[in-house]
Design a protein around this motif. Sequence first.
Motif, short mmCIF file in Angstrom:
data_model
loop_
_atom_site.label_atom_id
_atom_site.label_comp_id
_atom_site.label_asym_id
_atom_site.label_seq_id
_atom_site.Cartn_x
_atom_site.Cartn_y
_atom_site.Cartn_z
N MET A 134 0.84 -1.20 0.00
CA MET A 134 0.00 0.00 0.00
C MET A 134 0.87 1.24 0.00
O MET A 134 1.90 1.28 0.66
N HIS A 135 0.46 2.26 -0.76
CA HIS A 135 1.18 3.53 -0.81
C HIS A 135 1.29 4.13 0.58
O HIS A 135 0.37 4.05 1.40
N ARG A 161 -1.51 6.41 1.85
CA ARG A 161 -2.73 5.71 2.24
C ARG A 161 -2.54 5.00 3.57
O ARG A 161 -3.46 4.94 4.39
N HIS A 166 -13.41 5.62 -2.34
CA HIS A 166 -12.05 5.14 -2.65
C HIS A 166 -11.88 3.66 -2.36
O HIS A 166 -10.82 3.10 -2.65
N PRO A 191 -7.25 -2.02 -8.23
CA PRO A 191 -6.56 -0.85 -7.70
C PRO A 191 -6.65 0.29 -8.71
O PRO A 191 -6.72 0.03 -9.91
N PRO A 192 -6.70 1.54 -8.23
CA PRO A 192 -6.40 1.98 -6.86
C PRO A 192 -7.56 1.86 -5.86
O PRO A 192 -7.41 2.29 -4.73
N LEU A 209 -9.60 0.49 -2.98
CA LEU A 209 -9.17 -0.33 -1.85
C LEU A 209 -10.23 -1.36 -1.49
O LEU A 209 -11.43 -1.09 -1.60
N ASP A 264 -6.37 -4.97 0.95
CA ASP A 264 -5.34 -3.94 1.16
C ASP A 264 -5.07 -3.65 2.62
O ASP A 264 -3.97 -3.20 2.98
#
Length: 218
Positions: free
Chosen positions: A1-2, A5, A84, A104-105, A107, A127
């Motif tokens: 995960m970024h 986030r 999101h 993705p993106p 979640l 995620d």
Amino acid sequence: MHDDRARALRVMLITDGRGDTLRIESVVRAAFEGGLRCVQVREPRLAARELAILCGALHPYVTSMGGILLVNDRADVAAAGLVHGVHLGHLSLAPASVRGFLAPPLLVGASVHNALELDAAVAAGVDYVTLSPVMPTKSHPQAKPLGPEGAARLAAGAPLPVVWLGGITRKNLAQVLPHKPAGVAVMREIMDAEDPRAVTAALCAQLQRGLADEAARG
């Protein structure tokens, strides 16, 4: 995960299911002004159209704040691009099925309560997960709490963010922070607050300070 986030998941607000859309919008905006960056809209009383309207109203604002807007259970609302991501419970579609059509993106998160459920969620490609109940909670008085030590044992080594849920408040957060959770989820602490902005700011500051202190201790 970024990383952005993952940071947003440090404090997750879960709405309380009363179905008052104007109140939800007001509390969410106040909480985001106080530093919140993740909200899960959990409103089973709302029909699909009402829920879609609520999420559609919140989505631009949450996005503009660099936050995450999640909807509980309703993968169709997520597929419509109004949030999101989606958070799945034990009565929802299977996470692996949802991951198949929500790419993705967007979640996909899941609720877990034990090691077996955690392993299954990881295998399904979610995620993040929420792990509960960590502390005694009025919403599920019959459920035996894991306790901070038990939650830490389950979360240890998980390859995704594990957000701790259940009975966590500013009063007992000091018992949780030494175990370095990826995040905590709250409901009534913010939803029932007279000043959601101030309560959120205090909670976020306490969490940030506590995690920094634990990191300094090694």
